[in-house]
Design an enzyme around this catalytic site. Sequence first.
Site, short mmCIF file in Angstrom:
data_model
loop_
_atom_site.label_atom_id
_atom_site.label_comp_id
_atom_site.label_asym_id
_atom_site.label_seq_id
_atom_site.Cartn_x
_atom_site.Cartn_y
_atom_site.Cartn_z
N LYS A 21 0.83 -1.20 0.00
CA LYS A 21 0.00 0.00 0.00
C LYS A 21 0.87 1.25 0.00
CE LYS A 21 -3.72 -0.56 2.47
NZ LYS A 21 -4.29 -0.83 3.82
N GLY A 99 -8.29 -7.78 4.74
CA GLY A 99 -9.05 -7.82 5.98
C GLY A 99 -8.27 -8.29 7.19
N MET A 101 -5.52 -6.83 8.79
CA MET A 101 -5.16 -5.81 9.77
C MET A 101 -5.96 -4.56 9.49
SD MET A 101 -1.16 -6.70 9.79
CE MET A 101 -1.25 -7.30 8.15
N HIS A 450 -8.44 -34.19 6.10
CA HIS A 450 -8.23 -35.47 5.43
C HIS A 450 -8.99 -35.54 4.11
CE1 HIS A 450 -9.42 -39.67 4.63
NE2 HIS A 450 -8.14 -39.87 4.83
N SER A 791 15.68 -41.11 -15.87
CA SER A 791 14.40 -40.50 -15.55
C SER A 791 14.26 -40.51 -14.04
CB SER A 791 13.26 -41.29 -16.20
OG SER A 791 12.04 -40.68 -15.87
N CYS A 859 9.66 -38.27 -14.09
CA CYS A 859 8.40 -38.92 -14.41
C CYS A 859 7.50 -39.12 -13.20
CB CYS A 859 8.64 -40.25 -15.13
SG CYS A 859 9.48 -41.45 -14.10
N TYR A 879 13.30 -32.85 -19.75
CA TYR A 879 11.85 -32.91 -19.94
C TYR A 879 11.16 -33.34 -18.66
CZ TYR A 879 12.21 -38.02 -20.28
OH TYR A 879 12.44 -39.34 -20.01
P1 ADP Z 1 -7.58 -2.23 3.54
O1 ADP Z 1 -6.16 -2.66 3.53
O2 ADP Z 1 -8.46 -3.10 4.35
O3 ADP Z 1 -8.09 -1.93 2.17
P2 ADP Z 1 -7.24 0.59 3.87
O4 ADP Z 1 -6.03 1.08 4.58
O5 ADP Z 1 -7.23 0.70 2.41
O6 ADP Z 1 -7.59 -0.86 4.37
O7 ADP Z 1 -8.45 1.42 4.46
C1 ADP Z 1 -9.76 1.05 4.23
C2 ADP Z 1 -10.56 2.22 3.73
O8 ADP Z 1 -10.45 3.32 4.59
C3 ADP Z 1 -10.08 2.76 2.40
O9 ADP Z 1 -10.62 2.05 1.36
C4 ADP Z 1 -10.59 4.16 2.41
O10 ADP Z 1 -11.91 4.19 1.95
C5 ADP Z 1 -10.55 4.51 3.87
N1 ADP Z 1 -9.39 5.35 4.12
C6 ADP Z 1 -8.14 5.00 4.42
N2 ADP Z 1 -7.33 6.08 4.54
C7 ADP Z 1 -8.12 7.15 4.29
C8 ADP Z 1 -7.88 8.54 4.25
N3 ADP Z 1 -6.67 9.06 4.47
N4 ADP Z 1 -8.92 9.32 3.96
C9 ADP Z 1 -10.14 8.80 3.73
N5 ADP Z 1 -10.43 7.52 3.76
C10 ADP Z 1 -9.43 6.68 4.04
MG MG Z 2 -7.78 -0.60 0.91
#
Ligand code: ADP
Ligand code: MG
Length: 899
Positions: A21, A99, A101, A450, A791, A859, A879
Amino acid sequence: TKYVYSFTEGNKDMKDLLGGKGANLAEMVGMGMPVPPGFTITTEACRYYLENGLEPDELADQVTENLAVVEKEMGKKLGDPDDPLLLSVRSGAKFSMPGMMDTVLNIGLTDESVQGLAKQSGDERFAWDSYRRLIQMFGKTVLDIDGDLFAEAVTDLQQAHGYSGDLDMTTNDLRELTSIFKGIVRRTTGRNFPQNPRSQMNLAITAVFRSWNTERATIYRRREHIPDDLGTAVNIQTMVFGNLGETSATGVCFTRDPSTGHSGVYGDFLPNAQGEDVVAGIRNTHPLSDLENFDKPAYDQLVGIMRELEQHYKDLCDIEFTIQEGKLWMLQTRVGKRTPAAAFRVAVQLVEEGLIDKKESITRVTGAQLTSLLFPQFKREGIAAPICIGTPASPGAAVGKIVFDNASASKHAAEGESVILVRRETNPDDLEGMVAAQGVLTARGGKTSHAAVVARGMGRTAVVGAEDLVINEASGTVFIKSKHRTLHEGDLISIDGTTGEVFEGAVPVEDSPVMVYVSSGLEAGLAAATDDDARDLVNAVHKILTESDEVARMKVRANADTPEDAAKARAMGATGIGLVRTEHMFLGDRRELVEHVILAEDDEERAAALATLRPLQKSDFLGIFEAMDGLPVVVRLIDPPLHEFLPDLTKLSVEIAVADAKGEKVSERRRQLLAAAEERHEANPMLGLRGVRLSIEIPGFVETQVRAVAEAAAELRAKGLNPHPEVMIPLVGSEKELQIVADQAREVIADVEKENKLAAGELGISVGTMIELPRAAIVADKIAKDAQFFSFGTNDLTQTTLGFSRDDVEHEFIPLYITKGIFQESPFGTIDQEGVGELVRIGVERGHKGRPDIVTGVCGEHGGDPQSIHFFEACGVDYVSCSPFRVPIARLEVGRATV
Ligand code: ADP
Ligand code: MG
Ligand code: MG
């Protein structure tokens, strides 16, 4: 150490340090796009924290410095009660961990500054909406409070007023909600919600660091094979507000449709909303195309940026954006996830658009994606919704009657009926039922259970962990909790192992158009495609496979034991057969002939028995060589333990003992068989009289088999065909062993050549060996003196190197080892590079020392496994050979392995 980078300092190639990011935010800043200012705390700081339990000393000062720069640029200060700067604190590891962190928005709001924000923005409702969101997110993410407590408070308030959604809440409601939330914080943590903005920020940073090691994150990493020691970066960014009234909005979009690959405007947005509102489903979102009416200038700017990003990243991007009172802000971009079909189409489109070259296009798809395009599919038109959804564990589309146990599974299967084995969970005792069934459905267990592991190994469709089901094996019922419905033994169901869906009744199944293409050619594939999307897909797969064949160094052969399989493999693009197993040719009707060979009292009797086998073998080979005319075919001499050809010792002794007791007559032959079975009984047959050892003990087998091979070749040659058999001697451990059998084989070939008035060597039959014992790999230079080819039998080599019995451990042992993190995956599926793989590397290297022009192949199962194929490329193997239906996947991977 520099622990903090301003967005103006980084770029997209710094993902290790800044996370995905952060690196991409910096890249967009560098491209001059509108990104709210901010900075990134490195993954190195996170690693320091995780190791030492506290932040590095320098961190606080570096954060302060960078914060000051942002404050200056924005003309606002964090914690200013009159005009507060608000921040988001966002996690971001090198690999996206959706989702895992959570992000905290609106950091910097306090009881005091919320008033300032209201005044500054002129929107009191907005200010209180932002504050309550902060407490909610902060409470959940940083303070570990159960998120349901907040969500329930929102629902209660809305219900009390009879509201239909979040937009109905008034300023007063939101103020009230804020104090309810503060109450929740106080009650659950014993403390007040922190009123110091800087400590809000610091606490959030630490929480992001710590979230790296939550159980959810750890499990996700294990499943996705992401190393545990990378750590996450933290992005601190100025807030922009999509919830600032009706001229504001927030949304997500893709530069192409991630499910079909079509170029265009794809995405969703929500007016007057913030953050996760779009994906959380709190209100119905609007399609991105409506943004044009909502705010034309912002829309045009966004579409321009989407194109620019795609040109820049040369790939499908996904994007998060916010519009604050008519101004567009970019909040995130990354190369987007996509379906397998979209992956192929996008790769080819990008070539057509001149963004990437053909060679690059094959790196944009994977063998695993191709695999999923080859599975049969349900015809989906007009079918009812699924009755439940479990975890998709082994792909495919299976239809059958519900059965609950091995006995009925086998009974129905024997009658030619399809069944689905339905169990609470499976264990090794269920193997028989799984073999008999079309598919497996369980109520418990995950992708490494399993049922999942065994089903994938056998290519059975499986859906596991369908928790909505209560399975009562005793009463023969399946109760669907959420539907209050009961299904019974014998009812038809359909399970989709690609999506995890379970349907009632028989959903019609068909070959996928891609499957039709790889097995019957482009024209047939296009004809099987029912719409433009499917036709595009077939064309795309064709282009990618053609390019892959072009750039590949390794060849792809198939393992095939019958003319039909050989023809199938050839149609799929195999350039030869890497393994013909001959043992099944001795079973069935012919088993008795083999018994004669074993029971023979003298050489003459044995020779006679063998002589009856030879013409049968020859006819087997004729068909296979013809199907593979012009291409090499490796024939492995008899391999399994001899006792496999004899009746089961226990059964036979019981049978004879019972007959004797009853005074019934037992034939002399049965008694002989019993004596032979007793004599041949071994405690560890897989380490016993098998492979080359058998050929040394009973030399007649070599003579018979090699003669059948050579005569078949001579006969086809006389007909003007061009057969290329290669004779392979299995389970060799020493050069002397090989020499004895190889000499004999060469003599036989020479004899057949003479008998057919051919010059010596004219049949062109090479003699080689299988490398499947560690010793063979180690002394490969010596063994190569007598072997024209190697082989690597990596199944046995894995078994003999790890000391695991392959037939036994797959079921319980390996899933357990995977759960415990001892193995990342089954070494029988993906080669153990450090151990078994190293022996392959050594074998190739030393083999070439002993014979510079030696040909090497693989093989085992690994020959069709993407990860293993890339490793074999690095070893210089010539191969790989795999089952016919994996040939297209291997073709793709041998190409990808070179770029
Ligand atoms: P994830 O990794 O779960 O996508 P993000 O860090 O992208 O989490 O944050 C989730 C949402 O929070 C973003 O999609 C955005 O809509 C909102 N967000 C994050 N930073 C900002 C910011 N500086 N201003 C406005 N909205 C923000
Ligand atoms: Mg995001
Ligand atoms: Mg073997």
